[in-house]
Every structure is written in structure tokens, then in C-alpha cells.
Design an enzyme around this catalytic site. Structure first.
Site, short mmCIF file in Angstrom:
data_model
loop_
_atom_site.label_atom_id
_atom_site.label_comp_id
_atom_site.label_asym_id
_atom_site.label_seq_id
_atom_site.Cartn_x
_atom_site.Cartn_y
_atom_site.Cartn_z
N LYS A 59 -103.42 16.68 14.65
CA LYS A 59 -102.58 17.87 14.57
C LYS A 59 -101.31 17.62 13.74
O LYS A 59 -100.86 18.50 13.02
CB LYS A 59 -102.22 18.38 15.97
CG LYS A 59 -103.43 19.03 16.67
CD LYS A 59 -103.04 19.85 17.88
CE LYS A 59 -104.30 20.56 18.41
NZ LYS A 59 -104.10 21.26 19.66
N LYS A 103 -115.34 19.94 15.64
CA LYS A 103 -115.38 20.48 16.99
C LYS A 103 -115.06 21.97 16.95
O LYS A 103 -114.18 22.39 16.19
CB LYS A 103 -114.28 19.75 17.79
CG LYS A 103 -114.18 20.13 19.23
CD LYS A 103 -112.91 19.53 19.87
CE LYS A 103 -111.72 20.43 19.70
NZ LYS A 103 -110.67 20.27 20.71
N LYS A 111 -110.13 26.59 18.64
CA LYS A 111 -109.41 27.84 18.42
C LYS A 111 -108.64 27.79 17.10
O LYS A 111 -108.61 28.75 16.35
CB LYS A 111 -108.40 28.06 19.55
CG LYS A 111 -109.03 28.23 20.90
CD LYS A 111 -107.94 28.52 21.93
CE LYS A 111 -108.27 27.93 23.27
NZ LYS A 111 -107.64 26.61 23.50
#
Ligand code: AQP
Length: 324
Positions: A111, A191, A194
Site C-alpha cells: 500500500k 487478490k 476493493k
């Protein structure tokens, strides 16, 4: 009765990766365990977000979880920021967590690499997660595979705090995985996530699901309709394994290997089984939405129940640390 805790971020719509990897398991486990399920909004603000959108997503997440089958008469469903003890314990855990462990976390590295400026909250995310779990002294945490590393860190934090103050006060929580522990996105690469935009929403309309499913990646070696395929390398086959009944999965495998079905045929069968699973959930979501006052009641009652246990833990923790 053993206790379980798990959380989900209101960072977008609940998708079938979250559902098959974690939430479906929560629904089954709530009957056997004292269950705490938390919408972790403080986690969702560790990346850039819009406040109005977050407000709406928190509400939508409650609706989706109730529609998925979380039953407030069995489980405590609540919103993290309504229970201030989470951040209080997280601060305390920050003082026993080694910086190097945080920097090693894969999700942080992943991230952080997508952001120009990295807030400290993103680094400390797993410390807050440890506080979420240990505040309820949970024995087990039903999660998807992506959370296993964070959970190992929660155990490490429990050990370190116990060694200094606790003498075994915090149990080391164990991950509880499902067979569908890692659902890939329809790109077949990353993966399902969202924030990656590669999802199928739990409440998505069938026409929109089919629009995504039709072009979804399959076995790349299967170029012509008559080419036999290798199910193990095909994401559609793995989705069948997560959703379709075993006899259908066996049929898919044979039809793929013998080129009896083309990929579109196979996707149509998957689509039917997805619909069988998701149609009742969509119907329940419509019922839940029709009673916003009940949804608010669930969230308020959930926070009150959570605060009782969280307060008890904090009193013990502060006492042992010389803070009371
Ligand atoms: N693709 C997945 N397969 C299996 N399990 C999954 N989970 C998430 N994605 C998959 C599990 O769902 C639970 C809630 O996830 P979360 O929203 O708290 O965290 P996340 O893993 O960060 O989910 P996303 O969709 O990837 O959200 P963003 O993009 O906002 O980070 C967890 O138990 C997780 O393991």
C-alpha cells in the site's frame, strides 16, 4: 464458549472475495462462538478517502453484513470508531511493537508503494488490528490468507506485552481460514480487492456481474474453443470451487479437460451458481434497507455491548501498567 473477533474495512463495497474468504465463515461461526464483528473505519482512513463516501460506506457495510447473514441476536456487530478503547489500546501496543516488524509487513509495503506520501497510520495499521482483537481477548480470528502475517504480529505483540506486564493475560489469537482463503480478482492476477477495482460486489445486479464475468481471464493456453484446458490454472475454475456444488466442480473439470465446454459455457454455469448464492442476499439487503431505524439500533446496541468488554480489558491493562 470461545470468543472470535474479525473486522472488515468500509473502504468499498463488500465483494465476493471478502464474503467467500471471511464473512461466510463468520455467519457459520456465530452459532458456535461468542462473536464480535467490527466495521473497522479507523483502518479505512489510513489511505486517502472522502468523508461523505466513508459515511455512506459504513452504512452500506452494515446493510451488507446483515444481508449476508450476520444475526445481531447471536453476534455483536459494531463500528470501531464508536468504541474509543480500540485506539487507546493501540497506543499502548505501539510502545511494545518493534518498528522493524511493522516495516516488514507485506500489506504495508504494497500500500505504501501506491502512495506519494506515506502516513504513519498505514505503518501502524497492524498495531491497531492487534488492539482490535486483543481488546476482546479473542481466541480465534476468521480471516482470509492476506491477514495471516498481520495476525502473526498480533501474537508477537501479545507475547511482548504479556512478558512485560501480563503474565499470560492476553491469549495468542489463532487465524481461522476457509478453503477459499484467497480469491483472485477477475483479472486472474491480483487478490480480489476493493481498492483494485477487480471485484464482484456481493449486492451487484446479475447483468452487471455477467458483464464482468464474460471477458474474465481463463486458461491463457486455451485459444480456440476446441483446445482442451487445464482447470488448475484457470481462475474461473477456482471460483467454481469456491461457489459451485462439488458435483458441478467435477463436471467443470471434465468438460474443461476434454474441451466439452468452451470458456463461455463454463462461465454461464458459474454465473448460475453465483446467482443462486447471491439472489437471497440481495433480497435480504432490500428488506434491511427498508428499516433504517433497525440498522441504527443494531449499531448502537453493538457498540454498547462491545464497550462493556473493551472497558473491562482496559481497566485490567491500565492497572497492570501502572496507569490506574
Ligand atoms: N480476495 C480475497 N480472498 C479471500 N479473502 C479476502 N479478504 C479480503 N480480500 C479477500 C478477507 O476479507 C476480510 C475483510 O477484508 P478487509 O476489507 O478488512 O481487508 P482487505 O484484505 O484489505 O480487503 P480488500 O478488499 O483488499 O480491501 P482494500 O482494497 O481496501 O485493502 C479479511 O478477513 C480479508 O482477509
Amino acid at each position: 464458549m470461545s470468543r472470535i473477533f474479525s473486522g472488515i474495512q468500509p473502504s468499498g463495497e463488500l465483494h465476493i472475495g471478502n464474503y467467500l474468504g471471511a464473512v461466510k465463515n463468520w455467519v457459520a461461526l456465530q452459532e458456535q462462538y461468542e462473536s464480535y464483528f467490527c466495521i473497522v473505519d479507523y483502518h479505512a482512513i489510513t489511505v486517502p478517502y472522502d468523508p461523505e463516501e466513508l459515511r455512506a460506506r459504513r452504512r452500506e457495510m452494515v446493510v451488507s453484513l446483515l444481508a449476508a447473514g450476520i444475526d445481531p441476536s447471536m453476534a455483536t456487530l459494531f463500528i470501531q470508531s464508536m468504541v474509543p478503547e480500540h485506539t487507546e489500546l493501540a497506543w499502548i501496543f505501539n510502545t511494545v511493537t518493534p518498528l522493524g516488524e511493522l516495516e516488514r509487513q507485506t500489506q504495508f509495503k504494497d500500500k505504501a508503494s501506491r502512495q506519494e506520501s506515506v502516513p504513519a497510520g498505514l505503518l501502524n495499521y497492524p498495531v491497531l488490528q492487534a488492539a482490535d482483537i486483543l481488546l476482546y481477548r479473542a481466541d480465534m480470528v476468521p480471516v482470509g490468507e492476506d491477514q495471516v502475517q498481520h495476525l502473526e504480529l498480533s501474537r508477537e505483540i501479545a507475547r511482548r506485552w504479556n512478558a512485560r506486564f501480563g503474565d499470560g493475560y492476553f491469549a495468542e489469537p489463532q487465524a481461522k481460514l476457509t478453503p477459499s482463503r484467497r480469491i483472485l480478482g477477475l483479472d486472474g492476477n491480483a487478490k480480489m480487492s476493493k481498492s483494485m477495482g477487480n471485484t464482484v460486489g456481493l449486492l451487484e445486479e446479475p447483468a452487471s456481474i455477467w458483464e464482468k464475468l464474460r471477458p474474465a481471464v481463463t486458461d491463457p493456453a486455451r485459444v480456440r474453443r476446441t483446445d482442451p484446458g487445464t482447470p488448475e490454472v484457470c481462475n474461473i475454475y477456482h471460483l467454481h470451487r469456491a461457489i459451485s456444488p462439488p458435483d458441478v466442480v467435477a463436471l467443470v473439470e471434465t468438460q474443461c479437460r476434454t474441451a466439452g465446454w468452451g470458456c463461455i459455457d463454463c462461465k454461464k454455469v458459474l454465473f448460475d451458481h453465483m446467482n443462486a448464492e447471491l439472489t437471497p442476499i440481495r433480497a435480504r439487503a432490500a428488506e434491511v434497507r427498508a428499516h433504517p431505524e433497525r440498522v441504527e439500533q443494531v449499531v448502537n446496541d453493538g457498540a454498547a455491548t462491545a464497550r462493556r468488554l473493551a472497558g473491562e480489558t482496559m481497566r485490567e491493562v491500565k492497572d497492570r501498567m501502572g496507569l490506574a
